[in-house]
Design a protein around this motif. Structure first.
Motif, PDB file in Angstrom:
ATOM      1  N   GLU A 105     -17.369  70.052  23.896  1.00 47.63           N
ATOM      2  CA  GLU A 105     -17.734  69.416  22.625  1.00 47.63           C
ATOM      3  C   GLU A 105     -17.991  67.922  22.796  1.00 47.63           C
ATOM      4  O   GLU A 105     -18.799  67.340  22.074  1.00 47.63           O
ATOM      5  CB  GLU A 105     -16.664  69.708  21.573  1.00 47.63           C
ATOM      6  N   LYS A 106     -17.361  67.305  23.775  1.00 51.64           N
ATOM      7  CA  LYS A 106     -17.622  65.896  24.080  1.00 51.64           C
ATOM      8  C   LYS A 106     -19.094  65.687  24.455  1.00 51.64           C
ATOM      9  O   LYS A 106     -19.655  64.613  24.234  1.00 51.64           O
ATOM     10  CB  LYS A 106     -16.724  65.454  25.241  1.00 51.64           C
TER      11      LYS A 106
ATOM     12  N   VAL B 137     -13.731  85.374  24.557  1.00 53.90           N
ATOM     13  CA  VAL B 137     -14.689  84.436  25.141  1.00 53.90           C
ATOM     14  C   VAL B 137     -15.471  83.785  24.005  1.00 53.90           C
ATOM     15  O   VAL B 137     -15.879  84.458  23.061  1.00 53.90           O
ATOM     16  CB  VAL B 137     -15.662  85.157  26.105  1.00 53.90           C
ATOM     17  N   GLY B 138     -15.645  82.481  24.111  1.00 51.69           N
ATOM     18  CA  GLY B 138     -16.467  81.759  23.155  1.00 51.69           C
ATOM     19  C   GLY B 138     -17.693  81.185  23.843  1.00 51.69           C
ATOM     20  O   GLY B 138     -17.655  80.892  25.039  1.00 51.69           O
ATOM     21  N   TYR B 139     -18.756  81.051  23.091  1.00 42.79           N
ATOM     22  CA  TYR B 139     -19.988  80.441  23.590  1.00 42.79           C
ATOM     23  C   TYR B 139     -20.265  79.159  22.825  1.00 42.79           C
ATOM     24  O   TYR B 139     -20.176  79.117  21.589  1.00 42.79           O
ATOM     25  CB  TYR B 139     -21.176  81.400  23.452  1.00 42.79           C
ATOM     26  N   TRP B 140     -20.574  78.113  23.563  1.00 38.55           N
ATOM     27  CA  TRP B 140     -20.961  76.823  23.013  1.00 38.55           C
ATOM     28  C   TRP B 140     -22.377  76.520  23.485  1.00 38.55           C
ATOM     29  O   TRP B 140     -22.771  76.931  24.570  1.00 38.55           O
ATOM     30  CB  TRP B 140     -20.009  75.731  23.529  1.00 38.55           C
ATOM     31  N   GLN B 141     -23.132  75.779  22.678  1.00 39.58           N
ATOM     32  CA  GLN B 141     -24.479  75.399  23.104  1.00 39.58           C
ATOM     33  C   GLN B 141     -24.851  74.041  22.543  1.00 39.58           C
ATOM     34  O   GLN B 141     -24.302  73.593  21.542  1.00 39.58           O
ATOM     35  CB  GLN B 141     -25.526  76.426  22.684  1.00 39.58           C
ATOM     36  N   VAL B 142     -25.798  73.414  23.234  1.00 45.02           N
ATOM     37  CA  VAL B 142     -26.408  72.190  22.749  1.00 45.02           C
ATOM     38  C   VAL B 142     -27.905  72.281  23.039  1.00 45.02           C
ATOM     39  O   VAL B 142     -28.318  72.799  24.082  1.00 45.02           O
ATOM     40  CB  VAL B 142     -25.798  70.920  23.395  1.00 45.02           C
TER      41      VAL B 142
ATOM     42  N   GLN C 160     -16.697  63.093  34.249  1.00 41.27           N
ATOM     43  CA  GLN C 160     -17.605  62.438  35.203  1.00 41.27           C
ATOM     44  C   GLN C 160     -18.630  63.434  35.749  1.00 41.27           C
ATOM     45  O   GLN C 160     -19.820  63.117  35.853  1.00 41.27           O
ATOM     46  CB  GLN C 160     -16.809  61.835  36.351  1.00 41.27           C
ATOM     47  N   LEU C 161     -18.154  64.624  36.106  1.00 37.98           N
ATOM     48  CA  LEU C 161     -19.069  65.632  36.647  1.00 37.98           C
ATOM     49  C   LEU C 161     -20.101  66.054  35.605  1.00 37.98           C
ATOM     50  O   LEU C 161     -21.294  66.159  35.913  1.00 37.98           O
ATOM     51  CB  LEU C 161     -18.285  66.842  37.150  1.00 37.98           C
ATOM     52  N   TYR C 162     -19.649  66.296  34.376  1.00 37.06           N
ATOM     53  CA  TYR C 162     -20.589  66.710  33.334  1.00 37.06           C
ATOM     54  C   TYR C 162     -21.552  65.576  32.976  1.00 37.06           C
ATOM     55  O   TYR C 162     -22.720  65.833  32.686  1.00 37.06           O
ATOM     56  CB  TYR C 162     -19.846  67.208  32.105  1.00 37.06           C
ATOM     57  N   GLU C 163     -21.103  64.330  32.985  1.00 38.02           N
ATOM     58  CA  GLU C 163     -22.031  63.217  32.727  1.00 38.02           C
ATOM     59  C   GLU C 163     -23.168  63.240  33.733  1.00 38.02           C
ATOM     60  O   GLU C 163     -24.343  63.116  33.372  1.00 38.02           O
ATOM     61  CB  GLU C 163     -21.294  61.877  32.787  1.00 38.02           C
TER      62      GLU C 163
END
Length: 161
Positions: free
Chosen positions: A131-132, A154-159, A98-101
């Motif tokens: 990833e969602k 540590v991993g980094y994710w991006q969009v 909910q917060l990320y939406e």
């Protein structure tokens, strides 16, 4: 209810965050912070017109999410890093989603190009959440954080928005 942060939320946010400092490797901070420290952090985010949201129920803050400037150099001004924290008993209820939406809705309305998430590994719940929202893993740094007498990755994710 999800709403914009207020400075008087700093105490509740600090209590949530200090749990992660004291009990987990999700935050690499090792010293508990004070509400005055959190107030400064909130002010810094708001000063550059980035969103900081809180989720509250019956007047109690259950979690928060925010975006920060990823790096200070001008060329990075279209990139933000996002974070979400929940009160320690609130995981698995969809509150992070909910917060990320709400946060991503605001970010998409801004002049931004990339959203980055940094995750201490392993953390399957956080990986799933990021990833969602379309973030893909783009980097992995081994043994870069030392906390609780152990090395952590540590991993980094991006969009791209």
């Amino acid at each position: 209810m999800i709403r914009d942060v207020r400075l008087d939320d700093a105490k509740a946010i600090t209590e949530i965050y200090n749990h992660y400092i004291d009990n987990t490797v999700i935050s690499f901070e090792e010293v508990l912070i004070e509400p005055s420290d959190m107030t400064k952090r909130i002010q810094a985010v708001l000063a550059i017109s980035l969103p900081w949201l809180v989720l509250e129920e019956n007047g109690i803050v259950l979690g928060y999410a925010y975006a920060t400037q990823w790096k200070a150099r001008s060329a990075y001004r279209f990139v933000v890093e996002v974070s979400v924290y929940l009160e320690s008993t609130q995981g698995g209820k969809g509150l992070g989603t909910q917060l990320y939406e709400a946060l991503f809705t605001k970010l998409k309305q801004m002049d931004l190009h990339v959203v980055i998430g940094c995750i201490t590994l392993p953390n399957p719940a956080s990986v799933h959440l990021h990833e969602k929202f379309g973030l893909e893993k783009v980097g992995h740094f081994a043994n870069v954080g030392r906390k609780f007498d152990a090395w952590h990755d540590v991993g980094y994710w991006q969009v791209i928005l």
